[in-house]
Motif scaffolding. Structure first.
Motif, PDB file in Angstrom:
ATOM      1  N   PHE A 219     132.966  68.963 -94.179  1.00  0.00           N
ATOM      2  CA  PHE A 219     132.023  68.387 -95.147  1.00  0.00           C
ATOM      3  C   PHE A 219     132.253  66.893 -95.336  1.00  0.00           C
ATOM      4  O   PHE A 219     132.112  66.356 -96.431  1.00  0.00           O
ATOM      5  CB  PHE A 219     132.162  69.104 -96.496  1.00  0.00           C
ATOM      6  N   CYS A 220     132.587  66.233 -94.294  1.00  0.00           N
ATOM      7  CA  CYS A 220     132.871  64.803 -94.356  1.00  0.00           C
ATOM      8  C   CYS A 220     131.589  64.023 -94.647  1.00  0.00           C
ATOM      9  O   CYS A 220     130.528  64.284 -94.067  1.00  0.00           O
ATOM     10  CB  CYS A 220     133.460  64.336 -93.023  1.00  0.00           C
ATOM     11  N   SER A 221     131.689  63.049 -95.560  1.00  0.00           N
ATOM     12  CA  SER A 221     130.532  62.235 -95.912  1.00  0.00           C
ATOM     13  C   SER A 221     130.474  60.993 -95.025  1.00  0.00           C
ATOM     14  O   SER A 221     131.399  60.712 -94.255  1.00  0.00           O
ATOM     15  CB  SER A 221     130.606  61.830 -97.375  1.00  0.00           C
ATOM     16  N   GLU A 222     129.411  60.218 -95.180  1.00  0.00           N
ATOM     17  CA  GLU A 222     129.280  58.997 -94.379  1.00  0.00           C
ATOM     18  C   GLU A 222     130.342  57.986 -94.776  1.00  0.00           C
ATOM     19  O   GLU A 222     130.908  57.291 -93.910  1.00  0.00           O
ATOM     20  CB  GLU A 222     127.878  58.426 -94.574  1.00  0.00           C
ATOM     21  N   ASP A 223     130.613  57.894 -96.075  1.00  0.00           N
ATOM     22  CA  ASP A 223     131.672  56.978 -96.519  1.00  0.00           C
ATOM     23  C   ASP A 223     133.028  57.392 -95.967  1.00  0.00           C
ATOM     24  O   ASP A 223     133.831  56.536 -95.559  1.00  0.00           O
ATOM     25  CB  ASP A 223     131.714  56.942 -98.045  1.00  0.00           C
ATOM     26  N   ASP A 224     133.275  58.700 -95.959  1.00  0.00           N
ATOM     27  CA  ASP A 224     134.535  59.188 -95.391  1.00  0.00           C
ATOM     28  C   ASP A 224     134.626  58.844 -93.910  1.00  0.00           C
ATOM     29  O   ASP A 224     135.695  58.496 -93.396  1.00  0.00           O
ATOM     30  CB  ASP A 224     134.662  60.694 -95.589  1.00  0.00           C
ATOM     31  N   CYS A 230     137.064  61.029 -90.754  1.00  0.00           N
ATOM     32  CA  CYS A 230     136.497  62.003 -89.820  1.00  0.00           C
ATOM     33  C   CYS A 230     135.752  61.245 -88.741  1.00  0.00           C
ATOM     34  O   CYS A 230     135.470  60.048 -88.871  1.00  0.00           O
ATOM     35  CB  CYS A 230     135.583  62.980 -90.531  1.00  0.00           C
ATOM     36  N   ASP A 231     135.421  61.921 -87.681  1.00  0.00           N
ATOM     37  CA  ASP A 231     134.745  61.275 -86.559  1.00  0.00           C
ATOM     38  C   ASP A 231     133.283  60.967 -86.865  1.00  0.00           C
ATOM     39  O   ASP A 231     132.779  59.897 -86.512  1.00  0.00           O
ATOM     40  CB  ASP A 231     134.837  62.159 -85.316  1.00  0.00           C
ATOM     41  N   GLU A 232     132.579  61.888 -87.514  1.00  0.00           N
ATOM     42  CA  GLU A 232     131.163  61.693 -87.824  1.00  0.00           C
ATOM     43  C   GLU A 232     130.811  62.448 -89.105  1.00  0.00           C
ATOM     44  O   GLU A 232     131.479  63.421 -89.452  1.00  0.00           O
ATOM     45  CB  GLU A 232     130.274  62.160 -86.676  1.00  0.00           C
ATOM     46  N   VAL A 235     126.692  67.648 -91.580  1.00  0.00           N
ATOM     47  CA  VAL A 235     125.287  67.952 -91.896  1.00  0.00           C
ATOM     48  C   VAL A 235     125.136  68.279 -93.379  1.00  0.00           C
ATOM     49  O   VAL A 235     124.028  68.254 -93.916  1.00  0.00           O
ATOM     50  CB  VAL A 235     124.776  69.133 -91.044  1.00  0.00           C
ATOM     51  N   ALA A 236     126.255  68.585 -94.044  1.00  0.00           N
ATOM     52  CA  ALA A 236     126.243  68.856 -95.482  1.00  0.00           C
ATOM     53  C   ALA A 236     127.382  68.084 -96.124  1.00  0.00           C
ATOM     54  O   ALA A 236     128.397  68.659 -96.531  1.00  0.00           O
ATOM     55  CB  ALA A 236     126.373  70.354 -95.750  1.00  0.00           C
ATOM     56  N   PRO A 237     127.236  66.765 -96.223  1.00  0.00           N
ATOM     57  CA  PRO A 237     128.350  65.949 -96.741  1.00  0.00           C
ATOM     58  C   PRO A 237     128.681  66.281 -98.191  1.00  0.00           C
ATOM     59  O   PRO A 237     127.785  66.405 -99.031  1.00  0.00           O
ATOM     60  CB  PRO A 237     127.811  64.517 -96.604  1.00  0.00           C
TER      61      PRO A 237
END
Length: 416
Positions: A219-224, A230-232, A235-237
């Motif tokens: 559940f990695c977000s864009e900020d994370d 995380c690498d990317e 789909v459910a941050p």
């Protein structure tokens, strides 16, 4: 008769012009009778004409008798003919009258039969109309024998039944034995796994790190992602930490197979990723007990009895809280896999929202009494389902309050 009159006139003329005739020439002057009274004068004809008079009289008398007899006979014959004709006419009139009465009786009988047949047909149609959901909807009338009819899909009955069938299929799927067993199995498996993981924790720090690593992995977000966690992006941050996702998931909206509908969008149905996020959300809230479980030796040591008792009490409260949260999530799990994928809450909400549509309101307004009663029963069933969900929620809330009070009492007693 004319001859008699002529002779009488001749006698009078002769008597007037020949006065010198003797008395013997007169027919009768005096008759020799004891009274010496003169006989009445009956005729002034000469004596020679008397036979003729008598013959004429006899003839007249005879003729009159013959004529009278003939007239009488003719009268009798005519009377008999008239009587016979009258009898014949009377007989024919009687026959005609009888035939007329018979015809009237037959007409009345046929009229009564037609009337009864009409009333039976009228009553049958009336009963059919009364049983119809929408009287006057010709497409739903019982077809005649041999009639091939195509149901009009725009008819109010078709639209009403279609909606009822959709709701009924959802409810049937919702309360099917297979769905109920799957729901219980999923909830029990997740609850057991959470409680088991709590009891297996030997290091709180290690357990916390494991939970954080799983978050960044799934559940990695864009900020994370920008921070290199995380690498990317997922789909459910941050879905495992978002209460809005837990309560109001998007489900399968916009997907070609599973979540599209022209008149309804799901509000309470998890997708596969959201179902996992809901489990992780519950685990993050209730799946951590910030104390290590007692060892077997501590459980046998009398000095540790209070600690062991408090730990088990805390574990029970966490288990109760987990069960409550899992129940909240369970009514949002999908109950079907094809078509519009919905959960228990969305199945109920779908029926409610469809009932609010203006088209449906117009259809119900034109429905028969049976149609309105059927709609009322459907709404009452939905109301009972909502009441049941509310009652279960209130019952679990009371259980949580009781558990909270018990924990607070224990903490208070330990602080003393």
């Amino acid at each position: 008769m004319m001859l008699k009159k002529a002779l009488t006139i001749l006698g009078l003329v002769t008597a007037f012009w020949i006065p010198t005739l003797t008395a013997s020439a007169t027919v009768i002057t005096y008759a020799n009778c004891p009274t010496l009274s003169p006989l009445p004068v009956t005729s002034f004809m000469p004596a020679a004409l008397l036979p003729i008079e008598q013959a004429e009289t006899s003839f007249d008398t005879g003729m009159n008798a013959v004529v009278a007899a003939a007239v009488n006979s003719a009268t009798v014959i005519q009377s008999e003919a008239i009587s016979s004709a009258f009898n014949t006419i009377t007989s024919e009139l009687i026959k005609i009258s009888q035939a007329k009465q018979s015809n009237l009786i037959e007409i009345d009988r046929q009229y009564q039969e037609l009337k009864m047949a009409y009333e039976m047909e009228l009553n049958a149609q009336k009963e059919q109309l009364e049983n119809m959901l929408f009287p006057g909807d010709s497409s739903m009338m019982e077809p005649d024998e041999g009639e091939s009819r195509v149901i009009d899909q725009d008819s109010p009955t078709y639209q009403f039944v279609k909606q009822m069938c959709s709701a009924a299929k959802m409810q049937q799927q919702l309360y099917s034995e297979e769905i109920i067993n799957e729901s219980k199995e999923l909830k029990s498996r997740r609850s057991t796994k959470i409680v088991s993981n709590i009891q297996a924790v030997s290091s709180i720090s290690a357990a916390a790190k494991q939970s954080v690593d799983f978050h960044y992995e799934v559940f990695c977000s864009e900020d994370d992602s920008l921070m290199g966690m995380c690498d990317e992006p997922s789909v459910a941050p941050n879905a495992d930490m978002d209460a809005y996702v837990f309560m109001y998931p998007t489900g399968y909206r916009g997907e070609e197979n599973g979540g599209t509908s022209d008149d309804y969008q799901t509000m309470y149905t998890y997708s596969a990723v959201e179902s996992l996020a809901a489990y992780q959300y519950i685990k993050n809230l209730t799946g951590t007990l910030y104390m290590t479980s007692p060892t077997s030796r501590e459980e046998e040591t009398s000095s540790k009895t209070q600690f062991v008792g408090f730990y088990k009490q805390a574990l029970s409260v966490i288990s109760l809280s987990t069960d409550y949260m899992l129940s909240v999530a369970q009514v949002r799990e999908p109950i079907n896999k094809v078509g519009l994928v919905v959960s228990q809450l969305d199945a109920i909400n779908y029926a409610i929202e469809r009932s609010k549509l203006p088209d449906h309101q117009r259809i119900i307004a034109s429905a028969s009494e049976n149609g309105k009663l059927l709609e009322l029963q459907k709404q009452m069933a939905l109301q009972n389902q909502l009441r049941l969900l509310i009652m279960k929620q209130k019952e679990r809330a009371r259980q949580l309050d009781a558990a909270r009070v018990a924990i607070e009492s224990t903490v208070y007693s330990l602080s003393d």
